[in-house]
Design an enzyme around this catalytic site. Structure first.
Site, PDB file in Angstrom:
ATOM      1  CB  ALA A  45      39.358  28.820  40.993  1.00 34.99           C
TER       2      ALA A  45
ATOM      3  CB  VAL B   4      36.616  29.962  44.635  1.00 36.64           C
ATOM      4  CG1 VAL B   4      36.083  29.321  45.913  1.00 36.64           C
ATOM      5  CG2 VAL B   4      35.535  29.914  43.552  1.00 36.64           C
ATOM      6  CB  CYS B   5      40.826  29.129  46.879  1.00 35.84           C
ATOM      7  SG  CYS B   5      39.813  27.630  46.892  1.00 35.84           S
ATOM      8  CG  LEU B   6      43.804  34.761  44.522  1.00 31.81           C
ATOM      9  CD1 LEU B   6      44.925  34.791  45.551  1.00 31.81           C
ATOM     10  CD2 LEU B   6      44.363  34.882  43.108  1.00 31.81           C
TER      11      LEU B   6
END
Length: 227
Positions: free
Chosen positions: A115, A118-120
């Protein structure tokens, strides 16, 4: 005239796609999911057809209770690339991810992921800290909520990352509509370009009907993956 230092070209950039997976996408609400899939597939195909290096990552796709592979629309474009799988939300912290990027010798990263917040964001912020230039593709990414997507974007922008759409990336890679690079992207434009596809279809129909001549370039057309 010297090149714009902020310019993205097929020779100076790397595409990093983070965790575009069905189960991860279940949580995304900031963008309609079919549009998300269309956009990231379009971005990925542009990179493939112009020979831009691509790094693919997944989280929990292997060794967990459920199998959650990368979107088939991406996987089918890169059958020879195995996504780098991990158990942490922080892709940049995985040594294989960093090694794959370092192996290209390039410092301009075009990033999209799920998302956004978060990850990005985690990987974009870490890459900036390590001296890379980061351009994140907001319409090929998605957040758990619209608010969290916007918060993630704001956080990355405040740290120095630059927001783009996939169409903006496409047009920086191939700005001249008579160029071989642009010709190489005709298929993705007509299949996934939305409004741009309508323009391309209309122009193509005029050429096919013999009403106008196709734009010509002095150079030979670019073949997919030739760079």
């Amino acid at each position: 005239m010297p090149n714009n230092p902020n310019e993205l070209t097929v020779d100076n950039s790397v595409l990093v796609l983070i965790d575009h997976q069905p189960m991860v996408a279940f949580a995304v609400t900031s963008i309609e999911r079919t549009l998300l899939i269309n956009n990231v597939a379009a971005l990925a195909q542009c990179a493939r057809d112009l020979g831009v290096p691509v790094v693919l990552t997944t989280v929990g796709a292997e060794g967990s209770v459920l199998v959650d592979p990368i979107f088939k629309e991406i996987g089918e474009l890169f059958p020879d690339i195995t996504p780098i799988d991990r158990t942490s939300t922080h892709a940049w912290s995985h040594p294989k991810v960093r090694a794959a990027i370092d192996a290209t010798g390039r410092k301009k990263l075009i990033m999209a992921g799920l998302a956004t917040e978060v990850c990005l964001a985690q990987s974009a912020l870490a890459a900036l800290k390590d001296g890379f230039e980061v351009y994140f593709v907001s319409d090929a990414s998605g957040g758990v909520t619209t608010e969290s997507h916007e918060d993630g974007k704001a956080r990355m922008i405040q740290a120095g990352a630059k927001p783009m759409s996939w169409i903006a990336v496409y047009n920086e890679w191939a700005p001249d509509y008579t160029s071989p690079e642009r010709q190489a992207l005709l298929d993705v434009t007509r299949r996934r370009g939305g409004g741009a596809a309508l323009i391309a279809d209309y122009a193509f129909a005029q050429v096919t009907a013999g009403l106008v001549k196709a734009p010509r370039s002095e150079a030979a057309p670019v073949q997919a993956g030739s760079r």
